[in-house]
Write a protein that holds these residues in place. Structure first.
Motif, PDB file in Angstrom:
ATOM      1  N   LEU A   4       0.853  -1.192   0.000  1.00 33.66           N
ATOM      2  CA  LEU A   4       0.000   0.000   0.000  1.00 33.66           C
ATOM      3  C   LEU A   4       0.886   1.238   0.000  1.00 33.66           C
ATOM      4  CD1 LEU A   4      -2.653   1.617   0.351  1.00 33.66           C
ATOM      5  CD2 LEU A   4      -2.471   1.181   2.816  1.00 33.66           C
ATOM      6  N   ALA A   5       0.716   2.088  -1.009  1.00 36.01           N
ATOM      7  CA  ALA A   5       1.485   3.336  -1.083  1.00 36.01           C
ATOM      8  C   ALA A   5       0.530   4.515  -0.986  1.00 36.01           C
ATOM      9  CB  ALA A   5       2.273   3.386  -2.385  1.00 36.01           C
ATOM     10  N   PHE A   6       0.837   5.439  -0.082  1.00 29.97           N
ATOM     11  CA  PHE A   6       0.029   6.647   0.099  1.00 29.97           C
ATOM     12  C   PHE A   6       0.710   7.839  -0.570  1.00 29.97           C
ATOM     13  CE2 PHE A   6      -1.483   4.367   3.970  1.00 29.97           C
ATOM     14  CZ  PHE A   6      -2.852   4.578   3.849  1.00 29.97           C
ATOM     15  N   LEU A  21       7.252   0.444  -7.234  1.00 29.51           N
ATOM     16  CA  LEU A  21       5.940  -0.219  -7.282  1.00 29.51           C
ATOM     17  C   LEU A  21       5.826  -1.083  -8.541  1.00 29.51           C
ATOM     18  CD1 LEU A  21       3.468   2.573  -6.059  1.00 29.51           C
ATOM     19  CD2 LEU A  21       4.555   0.763  -4.720  1.00 29.51           C
ATOM     20  N   ALA A  22       6.357  -0.580  -9.665  1.00 22.41           N
ATOM     21  CA  ALA A  22       6.316  -1.357 -10.907  1.00 22.41           C
ATOM     22  C   ALA A  22       7.129  -2.639 -10.763  1.00 22.41           C
ATOM     23  CB  ALA A  22       6.846  -0.518 -12.068  1.00 22.41           C
ATOM     24  N   ASP A  29       3.513  -8.908  -6.715  1.00 24.39           N
ATOM     25  CA  ASP A  29       2.855  -8.286  -5.564  1.00 24.39           C
ATOM     26  C   ASP A  29       1.548  -7.617  -5.993  1.00 24.39           C
ATOM     27  OD1 ASP A  29       5.117  -9.047  -4.238  1.00 24.39           O
ATOM     28  OD2 ASP A  29       5.908  -7.028  -3.944  1.00 24.39           O
ATOM     29  N   GLU A  30       0.610  -7.519  -5.067  1.00 28.28           N
ATOM     30  CA  GLU A  30      -0.634  -6.789  -5.318  1.00 28.28           C
ATOM     31  C   GLU A  30      -0.429  -5.364  -4.805  1.00 28.28           C
ATOM     32  OE1 GLU A  30      -4.060  -8.991  -4.229  1.00 28.28           O
ATOM     33  OE2 GLU A  30      -5.395  -7.577  -5.246  1.00 28.28           O
ATOM     34  N   THR A 174       8.628   2.454 -17.406  1.00 26.79           N
ATOM     35  CA  THR A 174       7.260   2.277 -16.892  1.00 26.79           C
ATOM     36  C   THR A 174       6.907   3.427 -15.963  1.00 26.79           C
ATOM     37  OG1 THR A 174       7.595  -0.111 -16.975  1.00 26.79           O
ATOM     38  CG2 THR A 174       5.716   0.669 -15.684  1.00 26.79           C
ATOM     39  N   LYS A 175       7.852   3.779 -15.105  1.00 31.19           N
ATOM     40  CA  LYS A 175       7.633   4.908 -14.193  1.00 31.19           C
ATOM     41  C   LYS A 175       7.333   6.190 -14.983  1.00 31.19           C
ATOM     42  CE  LYS A 175      10.099   7.864 -10.908  1.00 31.19           C
ATOM     43  NZ  LYS A 175      10.762   7.843  -9.612  1.00 31.19           N
TER      44      LYS A 175
END
Ligand SMILES: [Zn+2]
Length: 241
Positions: A4-6, A21-22, A29-30, A174-175
């Motif tokens: 989870l990223a805020f 995250l990519a 990972d979800e 991707t980023k």
């Protein structure tokens, strides 16, 4: 693993940690990307309500690139504070995502108050999400996840020392593609309001960390620090790719 990223604003995660995250999505990972505010003041030309709608769509398009779930909290831009409503929303986001690891901006002063508030709310929510009598829609989580701070672009004041460096050479494009989804900010905001090219800033930042690492073949790096307030999670650094 669940991540989870805020982010305080719709493009904050793309600036700071979407290469990581990519990479996490690539390893299976979800990913949950939680955006706290609508980002509805980021324009000279578009009315607030319309911009909020546009930015929601841009955030969704970015999430779609890596198959991440978007959690859109919809709080008012530049008015994110630690209060009952925001606290409960952050707790609910943690319970919905049930993360093994949380990423958020550090709760120390950078150039924008929303970032600090977002970091502090994530810091509080990671523990309060385990507390049963703090009631929200989803049930409590059974463990306190480790919290990594993703650093602001141009972290030159060293209020937060980076400790962990993720080589994002293989996901850098991707980023940038995710960052490019936030068209409203690139076309009619960054240059007009601040006289900067956000993409160049992000590119230079990631290259700066890569050159500090000096690893052969490593061209882009995102930097993190681990929240070491109680409870310290031993071996947490192994969760990063
Ligand atoms: Zn921001």
């Amino acid at each position: 693993m669940r991540v989870l990223a805020f982010g305080a604003h719709p493009d904050d995660l793309e600036e700071r940690c979407c290469g990581t995250l990519a990479k996490m999505a690539k390893r299976g990972d979800e990913i949950f990307m939680c955006v706290a505010t609508n980002g509805e003041i980021g324009s000279y030309n578009t009315p607030r309500e319309e911009l909020a709608r546009i930015r929601h769509g841009e955030a969704q398009a970015s999430c779609d690139i890596i198959g991440a779930h978007l959690i859109w909290l919809g709080f008012e831009d530049e008015m994110l504070f630690d209060n009952r409503e925001t606290r409960m929303a952050f707790i609910e986001a943690v319970r919905l995502a049930r993360p093994d690891v949380i990423i958020a901006p550090p709760p120390y002063k950078d150039y924008n108050q929303d970032h600090d508030a977002c970091g502090y709310l994530a810091f509080e929510a990671r523990i309060l999400a385990t507390v049963k009598l703090m009631e929200t829609e989803h049930p409590v989580i059974d463990h306190i996840p480790p919290l990594f701070y993703c650093l602001p672009v141009g972290n030159m004041s060293h209020k937060t020392d980076p400790q962990y460096f993720v080589d994002i050479t293989d996901t850098f494009e991707t980023k940038l593609a995710m960052f490019a989804c936030h068209k409203s900010q690139h076309e009619e905001w960054g240059g007009d309001a601040f006289g900067v090219d956000f993409t160049t800033m992000v590119r230079n930042d990631d290259k700066m960390y890569a050159s500090a690492c000096g690893t052969p073949g490593c061209e882009a790096v995102e930097a993190f620090s681990l929240c070491t307030d109680w409870p310290i999670i031993a071996g947490a650094h192994k969760l990063l790719p």
